[in-house]
Write an enzyme that holds these catalytic residues in place. Structure first.
Site, short mmCIF file in Angstrom:
data_model
loop_
_atom_site.label_atom_id
_atom_site.label_comp_id
_atom_site.label_asym_id
_atom_site.label_seq_id
_atom_site.Cartn_x
_atom_site.Cartn_y
_atom_site.Cartn_z
N GLU A 75 76.86 42.87 4.33
CA GLU A 75 76.12 43.80 4.92
C GLU A 75 75.04 44.67 4.04
O GLU A 75 73.91 44.64 4.48
CB GLU A 75 76.82 44.56 6.30
CG GLU A 75 75.77 45.05 7.39
CD GLU A 75 76.82 45.92 8.09
OE1 GLU A 75 76.18 46.47 9.10
OE2 GLU A 75 77.88 46.11 7.95
N TYR A 76 75.79 45.14 3.32
CA TYR A 76 74.89 46.22 2.62
C TYR A 76 73.61 45.53 1.56
O TYR A 76 72.47 45.94 1.58
CB TYR A 76 76.03 46.93 1.78
CG TYR A 76 75.00 47.66 0.54
CD1 TYR A 76 74.37 48.84 0.93
CD2 TYR A 76 75.29 47.31 -1.02
CE1 TYR A 76 73.54 49.70 -0.35
CE2 TYR A 76 74.50 48.08 -1.98
CZ TYR A 76 73.94 49.34 -1.52
OH TYR A 76 73.07 49.86 -2.40
N LEU A 77 74.20 44.27 1.18
CA LEU A 77 73.22 43.60 0.36
C LEU A 77 72.06 42.86 0.87
O LEU A 77 71.01 42.85 0.69
CB LEU A 77 74.15 42.43 -0.70
CG LEU A 77 74.92 43.05 -1.69
CD1 LEU A 77 75.93 41.97 -2.18
CD2 LEU A 77 74.17 43.86 -2.75
N ALA A 108 70.80 44.43 3.70
CA ALA A 108 70.05 45.42 4.02
C ALA A 108 69.00 45.66 3.15
O ALA A 108 67.74 45.99 3.02
CB ALA A 108 70.88 46.72 4.56
N LYS A 109 69.97 45.99 1.63
CA LYS A 109 68.92 46.26 0.60
C LYS A 109 67.95 44.84 0.44
O LYS A 109 66.74 45.02 -0.10
CB LYS A 109 69.89 46.16 -0.68
CG LYS A 109 70.64 47.26 -0.70
CD LYS A 109 69.99 48.50 -0.54
CE LYS A 109 69.28 49.14 -1.66
NZ LYS A 109 68.45 50.49 -1.69
#
Length: 209
Positions: free
Chosen positions: A121-123, A125-126
């Site tokens: 999820e973080y990657l 978003a990035k």
């Protein structure tokens, strides 16, 4: 002296960036913080601050600013709202105010977040924030480090568009790379990965096509 807005100035890496800019002969740091109680520490250093919440309107933050370093993150609490949409808000504000360079702190794995075992999820978003910056029309550099450590920096890194290996790098050396990327003769319209290595940071950046 160019005014450099540092989004995420209160973070561990952000504070290192502020110190580097404060000691630079080229740049004047402007610390963007989210809470009133975060202002005093920067004022005590003689660093200008501006209140701005990346989850809200931030168009005021880029007034009088020359370049931007985006080093903000939600720490996994709101990756879409901060790491993705917050970045987009600041990119939009930068376009309106004619920011001459936008340096994005991204992450290794952001090019293909679907391949990650964790932090997908973080990657993602990035990845979305990086792609938005690439198509924004702004002059940019996207810096993708490996795992961040609190080790003392060495001033030397391994830098490639794609490193094809995992690894780590000190926050010191990441901060140095971000600040060096602000210079007009540093690579622009480029995305690259960095890990700890043996090439001096300045030389590594000079080698980027």
């Amino acid at each position: 002296m160019e005014n450099i807005l540092v989004a995420g100035a209160n973070g561990t890496t952000g504070k290192k960036i502020i110190h580097l800019l404060k000691n630079s002969q080229y740049f004047n740091p402007v610390a963007m913080v989210r809470k009133e109680d975060q202002i005093k520490q920067f004022e005590n250093m003689g660093v200008q601050t501006i209140l701005g919440d990346l989850e809200k309107e931030v168009s005021h933050a880029t007034k009088g600013i020359d370049k931007v370093i985006f080093a903000a993150g939600s720490g996994g609490k709101n990756v879409v709202g901060v790491d993705q949409e917050g970045a987009k808000r600041l990119i939009d504000a930068s376009k309106v105010d004619g920011i001459s360079k936008f340096v994005m702190l991204s992450s290794m794995g952001a090019d293909h977040p679907e391949k990650a075992d964790d932090l997908q999820e973080y990657l993602k978003a990035k990845h979305n924030a990086d792609e938005y910056l690439k198509t924004s029309g702004l002059t940019y550099a996207i810096v993708r480090p490996g795992s961040l450590t609190d080790d003392k920096g060495t001033g030397a890194i391994d830098l490639q568009e794609k490193l094809h290996r995992n690894g780590s790098i000190s926050r010191d050396d990441v901060a140095q790379t971000l600040v060096r990327s602000l210079h007009d003769d540093a690579p622009h319209h480029t995305t690259f990965e960095i890990l700890e290595g043996s090439t001096p940071i300045g030389k590594a950046l000079n080698n980027v096509s």
